[in-house]
Design an enzyme around this catalytic site. Structure first.
Site, PDB file in Angstrom:
ATOM      1  N   ASP A  69       0.880  -1.168   0.000  1.00  0.00           N
ATOM      2  CA  ASP A  69       0.000   0.000   0.000  1.00  0.00           C
ATOM      3  C   ASP A  69       0.920   1.221   0.000  1.00  0.00           C
ATOM      4  OD1 ASP A  69      -1.434   2.225   0.774  1.00  0.00           O
ATOM      5  OD2 ASP A  69      -2.605   1.177   2.307  1.00  0.00           O
ATOM      6  N   VAL A  70       0.894   1.995  -1.075  1.00  0.00           N
ATOM      7  CA  VAL A  70       1.894   3.072  -1.201  1.00  0.00           C
ATOM      8  C   VAL A  70       1.712   4.181  -0.166  1.00  0.00           C
ATOM      9  CG1 VAL A  70       2.364   2.666  -3.662  1.00  0.00           C
ATOM     10  CG2 VAL A  70       0.577   4.316  -2.994  1.00  0.00           C
ATOM     11  N   ASN A  80       2.422   5.539 -10.120  1.00  0.00           N
ATOM     12  CA  ASN A  80       1.168   5.552 -10.877  1.00  0.00           C
ATOM     13  C   ASN A  80      -0.063   5.283 -10.008  1.00  0.00           C
ATOM     14  OD1 ASN A  80      -0.623   4.840 -13.382  1.00  0.00           O
ATOM     15  ND2 ASN A  80      -0.629   2.991 -12.108  1.00  0.00           N
ATOM     16  N   LYS A  84      -3.791  15.935  -7.306  1.00  0.00           N
ATOM     17  CA  LYS A  84      -3.020  16.049  -8.548  1.00  0.00           C
ATOM     18  C   LYS A  84      -2.357  17.429  -8.669  1.00  0.00           C
ATOM     19  CE  LYS A  84      -3.958  11.860 -10.005  1.00  0.00           C
ATOM     20  NZ  LYS A  84      -2.940  10.827 -10.168  1.00  0.00           N
ATOM     21  N   TYR A 108      -9.509  14.640  -5.342  1.00  0.00           N
ATOM     22  CA  TYR A 108      -8.682  14.139  -6.448  1.00  0.00           C
ATOM     23  C   TYR A 108      -7.903  15.285  -7.107  1.00  0.00           C
ATOM     24  CZ  TYR A 108      -7.516  11.548 -10.722  1.00  0.00           C
ATOM     25  OH  TYR A 108      -6.853  10.946 -11.761  1.00  0.00           O
TER      26      TYR A 108
HETATM   27  C1  BGC Z   1      -9.590  10.782 -14.035  1.00  0.00           C
HETATM   28  C2  BGC Z   1     -10.659  10.243 -14.946  1.00  0.00           C
HETATM   29  C3  BGC Z   1     -11.125  11.328 -15.899  1.00  0.00           C
HETATM   30  C4  BGC Z   1      -9.960  12.045 -16.575  1.00  0.00           C
HETATM   31  C5  BGC Z   1     -10.412  13.240 -17.393  1.00  0.00           C
HETATM   32  C6  BGC Z   1      -8.499  11.392 -14.868  1.00  0.00           C
HETATM   33  O1  BGC Z   1      -7.456  11.826 -14.077  1.00  0.00           O
HETATM   34  O2  BGC Z   1      -9.096   9.733 -13.219  1.00  0.00           O
HETATM   35  O3  BGC Z   1     -11.752   9.757 -14.191  1.00  0.00           O
HETATM   36  O4  BGC Z   1     -11.960  10.755 -16.907  1.00  0.00           O
HETATM   37  O5  BGC Z   1      -9.056  12.470 -15.603  1.00  0.00           O
HETATM   38  O6  BGC Z   1     -11.321  14.062 -16.718  1.00  0.00           O
END
Ligand code: BGC
Length: 274
Positions: free
Chosen positions: A72-73, A99, A176, A172
């Site tokens: 598990d990273v 990744n 990122k 998310y």
């Molecule tokens: C997400 C996807 C999405 C894509 C473009 C990715 O980083 O994991 O769910 O479709 O970005 O929006």
């Protein structure tokens, strides 16, 4: 001055790569492509041992070398063990492809702390832990110029959402966005030591993570409106970019995000508006 123009080679012969989250989706594609280019590959998985075993089996059937490693990273101990096992099996690590990633989507008002922590834990803290372990291993091993011009290569799999805000996916997108400045900050720090650091930022790629976005014709048509190239990406699109960044052919590429998105970051809404 006489210049020579060598052919690109894309070879990774004799090098060892760890691909986190290598048991499915983009990670599995990367594991296959790096192995085909001559690398030994540690295929990391967290829970999907069947997926990792399948990738390892397919790579072995091609006459290349791979091993499945559970970790598990987001766990410091697991990451240390994953690097130990890889070094014991293949001697060192030359390439880290960080990744492993996931989505736990919710609107802000509905998002639980657990959903926030899990996504940041895997996508961002995991990237930090793996990059730190890779850096320590690169330094321990020292330069092997016959194998690579770099002491080591770190490639993060980011997303177009390192720059595109994403309502309903704040955890998310934050992970990122954070990954982008993690990459750039350590690229600045590690470049002088010979360690090359970059990201690949995929757009929409057909994998389990976004199945709902491409599974039905209606969903796919909706998605294609966001992609000027008018196709959903394949894992091979991403894997080939990773191979280039891992090879000495990209030796002067450092601290950048290579966006592989069919044009998703081009504000496609402005094709007709504005
Ligand atoms: C997400 C996807 C999405 C894509 C473009 C990715 O980083 O994991 O769910 O479709 O970005 O929006």
């Amino acid at each position: 001055m006489q210049q020579s123009f060598p052919q690109p080679s894309f070879t990774l012969a004799g090098q060892t790569a760890i691909v986190t989250g290598g048991s499915s989706g983009i990670g599995a594609g990367i594991a296959h492509v790096l192995a085909a280019a001559g690398a030994n590959v540690a295929v990391n998985y967290s829970r999907n041992s069947a997926g990792a075993d399948k990738v390892v089996r397919q790579i072995s059937e091609q006459g290349c070398r791979a091993v499945a490693i559970q970790a598990d990273v987001s766990s410091e101990q697991d990451v240390a063990r994953m690097f130990d096992q890889t070094v014991r099996r293949f001697g060192t690590v030359d390439i880290l492809v960080s990744n492993a990633g996931l989505q736990q989507d919710a609107t802000l008002a509905e998002m639980t702390l657990e959903q926030w922590n899990r996504v940041i834990g895997i996508n961002l803290t995991g990237a930090f832990l793996c990059a730190r372990a890779a850096t320590r291993e690169f330094r321990r091993r020292g330069m092997v110029i016959e194998r690579s011009a770099a002491l080591g290569k770190i490639i993060f799999i980011s997303s177009v959402h390192e720059t595109i805000p994403w309502a309903g996916h704040a955890n998310y997108a934050a992970s990122k966005g954070g990954l982008m400045l993690l990459m750039k900050s350590i690229a600045q720090e590690l470049g002088p030591q010979g360690i090359r650091v970059n990201s690949v930022a995929p757009g929409a790629v057909k994998t389990p993570i976004n199945r709902a976005a491409w599974e039905t014709p209606e969903a796919e048509a909706d998605l294609l409106r966001l992609i000027p190239r008018r196709r959903v990406g394949e894992t091979a699109d991403i894997a080939k970019a990773v191979l280039w960044l891992a090879s000495d052919d990209s030796d002067y590429v450092h601290g950048t995000s290579l966006v592989v998105d069919g044009g998703m970051t081009l504000y496609p809404g402005f094709a007709t508006g504005g």
